[in-house]
Write an enzyme that holds these catalytic residues in place. Structure first.
Site, PDB file in Angstrom:
ATOM      1  N   GLN A  44       0.851  -1.189   0.000  1.00  0.00           N
ATOM      2  CA  GLN A  44       0.000   0.000   0.000  1.00  0.00           C
ATOM      3  C   GLN A  44       0.888   1.240   0.000  1.00  0.00           C
ATOM      4  OE1 GLN A  44      -3.241  -0.067  -0.374  1.00  0.00           O
ATOM      5  NE2 GLN A  44      -3.366  -2.300  -0.256  1.00  0.00           N
ATOM      6  N   ALA A  45       0.292   2.389  -0.291  1.00  0.00           N
ATOM      7  CA  ALA A  45       1.083   3.618  -0.307  1.00  0.00           C
ATOM      8  C   ALA A  45       1.812   3.811   1.024  1.00  0.00           C
ATOM      9  CB  ALA A  45       0.184   4.814  -0.600  1.00  0.00           C
ATOM     10  N   GLU A  46       1.133   3.508   2.135  1.00  0.00           N
ATOM     11  CA  GLU A  46       1.771   3.635   3.442  1.00  0.00           C
ATOM     12  C   GLU A  46       1.320   2.513   4.376  1.00  0.00           C
ATOM     13  OE1 GLU A  46       3.963   5.966   3.990  1.00  0.00           O
ATOM     14  OE2 GLU A  46       3.486   7.417   2.410  1.00  0.00           O
ATOM     15  N   THR A  47       2.267   2.033   5.155  1.00  0.00           N
ATOM     16  CA  THR A  47       1.983   1.172   6.300  1.00  0.00           C
ATOM     17  C   THR A  47       2.484   1.909   7.531  1.00  0.00           C
ATOM     18  OG1 THR A  47       2.141  -0.873   5.022  1.00  0.00           O
ATOM     19  CG2 THR A  47       2.423  -1.047   7.395  1.00  0.00           C
TER      20      THR A  47
END
Length: 259
Positions: A44-47
């Site tokens: 994902q774009a951010e974790t």
């Protein structure tokens, strides 16, 4: 070892829109390399990873490629998880991170990020950036990010950048923005250099966008829309050296990671 995670769509009130983030509430920090590998696995774009430290929380964010100093939507998602899934009491959460102190407060059905306002410096790069974006650029500012101002919302929506060339520009990524038709301003965010060709909805870029447009529109309350394919609406308020960014979020998945 088993680790619980939650995937939450931020800056939206319905699943499969806004910006997804994966959230881990940890009892203690994992090795940096392991957190990076976990983020790459989720893709994902951010974790986001968070650990309680004293009365507040330490928070860190990883793209599939690297750790980043600030992330709005994954902070919103983390606050959603702490309030709604882990039963954190009160109306406000305090976070510390690479970029300093952050906070998230409840406001009815929305959560409000309290982030630093960030101002960039003008740069004489309009022609160069315009060639990469495939659109006429009116102005460019640079700092930790690069900001490119276009003529219209339509130009922002039609922007098709050369990702290879864009990754060579200064800053973590490129924010493309213009006045909006139904909103005060619109934007998109491209960051191939850190593993994100286009981020669906980016809270942290509005630390830059809100001060920029507040000065030009002579108003401190701003409605913003990030016009990616998923899209998302943000309510921004410039408050001195801080930007308040409000939005909704929704849980879409929970699970366990086995290590």
């Amino acid at each position: 070892m088993q680790l619980e995670f939650h995937q939450i769509d931020a800056f939206t009130d319905r699943p499969f829109s806004g910006n997804p983030a994966v959230v881990y509430r940890l009892d203690a920090w994992l090795e940096d390399e392991l957190m990076q590998r976990i983020a790459a696995e989720h893709n994902q774009a951010e974790t986001a990873f968070t650990v309680r430290e004293g009365a507040g929380w330490r928070i860190r964010w990883f793209t599939p490629a690297c750790e980043v100093p600030l992330c709005g939507h994954a902070t919103l998602a983390t606050a959603h998880a702490l309030f709604q899934l882990y039963g954190e009491p009160g109306e406000r959460l305090e976070f510390s991170c690479m970029s300093g102190a952050l906070a998230v407060s409840r406001d009815g059905g929305r959560l409000v990020l309290d982030f630093p306002a960030i101002r960039l410096e003008p740069a004489q790069m309009a022609e160069q950036v315009g060639a990469i974006l495939g659109q006429r650029v009116l102005a460019v500012q640079v700092g930790k990010e690069l900001l490119a101002v276009l003529e219209s919302e339509q130009a922002v929506r039609e922007c098709k950048p050369d990702m290879t060339a864009l990754a060579q520009l200064p800053g973590l990524g490129v924010i493309v923005t213009a006045p909006g038709v139904q909103h005060d301003f619109v934007s998109r965010y491209f960051a191939p250099g850190i593993g994100i060709d286009e981020d669906p909805v980016t809270g942290s870029t509005h630390c830059i966008l809100a001060p920029y447009w507040a000065e030009r529109l002579d108003k401190t309350e701003l409605r913003a829309y990030q016009c990616s394919a998923r899209g998302g609406e943000l309510h921004c308020r410039l408050d001195g050296a801080r930007v308040k960014i409000a939005g909704q979020s929704v849980l879409v998945a929970s699970g366990k990671l086995y290590l």
